[in-house]
Design a protein around this motif. Sequence first.
Motif, PDB file in Angstrom:
ATOM      1  N   ASP A   1       0.827  -1.202   0.000  1.00  0.00           N
ATOM      2  CA  ASP A   1       0.000   0.000   0.000  1.00  0.00           C
ATOM      3  C   ASP A   1       0.861   1.252   0.000  1.00  0.00           C
ATOM      4  OD1 ASP A   1      -2.207   1.636   0.064  1.00  0.00           O
ATOM      5  OD2 ASP A   1      -2.572   1.389   2.211  1.00  0.00           O
ATOM      6  N   LYS A   2       0.958   1.910  -1.152  1.00  0.00           N
ATOM      7  CA  LYS A   2       1.641   3.196  -1.314  1.00  0.00           C
ATOM      8  C   LYS A   2       3.055   3.170  -0.741  1.00  0.00           C
ATOM      9  CE  LYS A   2      -2.683   5.812  -1.405  1.00  0.00           C
ATOM     10  NZ  LYS A   2      -3.511   6.868  -0.789  1.00  0.00           N
ATOM     11  N   PHE A   3       3.830   2.205  -1.189  1.00  0.00           N
ATOM     12  CA  PHE A   3       5.213   2.058  -0.746  1.00  0.00           C
ATOM     13  C   PHE A   3       6.102   2.947  -1.620  1.00  0.00           C
ATOM     14  CE2 PHE A   3       9.361   0.124  -0.362  1.00  0.00           C
ATOM     15  CZ  PHE A   3       9.413  -0.288   0.962  1.00  0.00           C
ATOM     16  N   PRO A   4       6.949   3.817  -1.014  1.00  0.00           N
ATOM     17  CA  PRO A   4       7.808   4.708  -1.824  1.00  0.00           C
ATOM     18  C   PRO A   4       8.917   3.929  -2.536  1.00  0.00           C
ATOM     19  CG  PRO A   4       8.315   4.923   0.514  1.00  0.00           C
ATOM     20  CD  PRO A   4       7.097   4.049   0.429  1.00  0.00           C
ATOM     21  N   ILE A   5       9.110   4.242  -3.804  1.00  0.00           N
ATOM     22  CA  ILE A   5      10.144   3.594  -4.600  1.00  0.00           C
ATOM     23  C   ILE A   5      10.882   4.662  -5.409  1.00  0.00           C
ATOM     24  CG2 ILE A   5       8.926   1.385  -4.771  1.00  0.00           C
ATOM     25  CD1 ILE A   5       7.988   2.216  -7.563  1.00  0.00           C
TER      26      ILE A   5
ATOM     27  N   GLY B   1       6.481  11.878  -8.179  1.00  0.00           N
ATOM     28  CA  GLY B   1       5.223  12.551  -7.920  1.00  0.00           C
ATOM     29  C   GLY B   1       3.978  11.767  -8.271  1.00  0.00           C
ATOM     30  N   PHE B   2       4.106  10.504  -8.705  1.00  0.00           N
ATOM     31  CA  PHE B   2       2.944   9.713  -9.126  1.00  0.00           C
ATOM     32  C   PHE B   2       2.786   8.487  -8.234  1.00  0.00           C
ATOM     33  CE2 PHE B   2       4.005  12.089 -12.930  1.00  0.00           C
ATOM     34  CZ  PHE B   2       2.766  12.454 -13.427  1.00  0.00           C
ATOM     35  N   THR B   3       1.525   8.002  -8.153  1.00  0.00           N
ATOM     36  CA  THR B   3       1.214   6.746  -7.473  1.00  0.00           C
ATOM     37  C   THR B   3       0.844   5.715  -8.529  1.00  0.00           C
ATOM     38  OG1 THR B   3       0.449   7.811  -5.446  1.00  0.00           O
ATOM     39  CG2 THR B   3      -0.330   5.582  -5.858  1.00  0.00           C
ATOM     40  N   TYR B   4       1.419   4.525  -8.434  1.00  0.00           N
ATOM     41  CA  TYR B   4       1.193   3.465  -9.420  1.00  0.00           C
ATOM     42  C   TYR B   4       0.493   2.280  -8.749  1.00  0.00           C
ATOM     43  CZ  TYR B   4       4.391   6.205 -12.245  1.00  0.00           C
ATOM     44  OH  TYR B   4       4.988   7.235 -12.948  1.00  0.00           O
TER      45      TYR B   4
END
Length: 363
Positions: A91-95, A148-151
């Motif tokens: 869930d919305k893990f930064p990469i 800046g985007f969520t995938y």
Amino acid sequence: MRTLNKLKLSLFSLILIFIFGCHSSESNNTNLLAPTISIKLVDKSGDFEEVNVEVVDVLIKMDNDWISLNSNQKVINLLDLTGGVHEILVDKFPIPPGTLKQIRLVLGENNTIVIKNDFNEGVAHDLKTPSAQQSGLKLKVDALIEEGFTYDFVLDFDVDKSVIIAGKSGNINLKPVMRVTTEVSSGIIEGSVLPVDESAVASVVDTKGTSETEDDEVISAYTNYNGDFALWGVPTGTYEVVLTPVDSNSKYKVTTVSDVEVVNGDITVIKPAIELALKEGTITGEILNKNVVVTASIVVNGIDIQVNTNQEGVFLLENIPIGVYKITLTPADGSGLVKVELNNEEVKEDQINDLGDITLPEV
């Protein structure tokens, strides 16, 4: 007065500089935010009681580096993931930005399947998953990841193709077959099937936009106990949704819904609920008695269906659900003929049961 105006103007200019400076700073921070990734697991289809898999981790390959997404280790019954239900693995893990080349789903050893025995009892069996345990199931993605985007990615687990029941060894192996889609580049079809207790498979065919059939892909899902289904990862287009009863001996036949439009990123809900069509057949016969009208009748689900003979003495009972029935032949009043009942007449799908020539006895 002029001095005061100059002071006001200078103060106002400082405020504007401060405001725009803050906005500029905030904008720069937004642009520098790390992209995030979310991964959902859904079940494509599976005709078992339970299929439990232990998810140990989810890895991604960014450019040339493998990164763990720190997915919580858990055991998931894939057959719970129907009717729009999904399991969030990440869930919305930064990469980091770059090219996401692969997603790897790593399974543990606590994998089981429950299958009914000859006594209609659910029996648990071990599922062997050697390849997934050792290196993880690799799914090719090749997606550009920008700041800046969520995938959001959806992993569609095809249980029917993944469970392999070995012959003489008696082993049941899990060789995962999955497809990966992104929510932004595909849509979802949701709907409900009636009756709710008639298990069915909903499916569409993704032609990949070509006339060739070699690369066609079937996207399917089972209905749940409420009759609900959800088809994930369907590309933009217009589809025919096919509902196929699981039981080949069902009294219901394959039913289709045409012109279902899908838009990338949206959920298309089919309304009202889809009623499965009954398998039907026809009963016919010819009354040899001359100059008499005979009524042929049959009771279907408590409803009396009747039809009269034509000028040639032929009757035709059409669109009768499959089953075994009693046919009643009733002559018109004053004909001097006796009513006849024909028992155990079977109606088969798309077939005509011809009762042949029939002579009604006289009183």
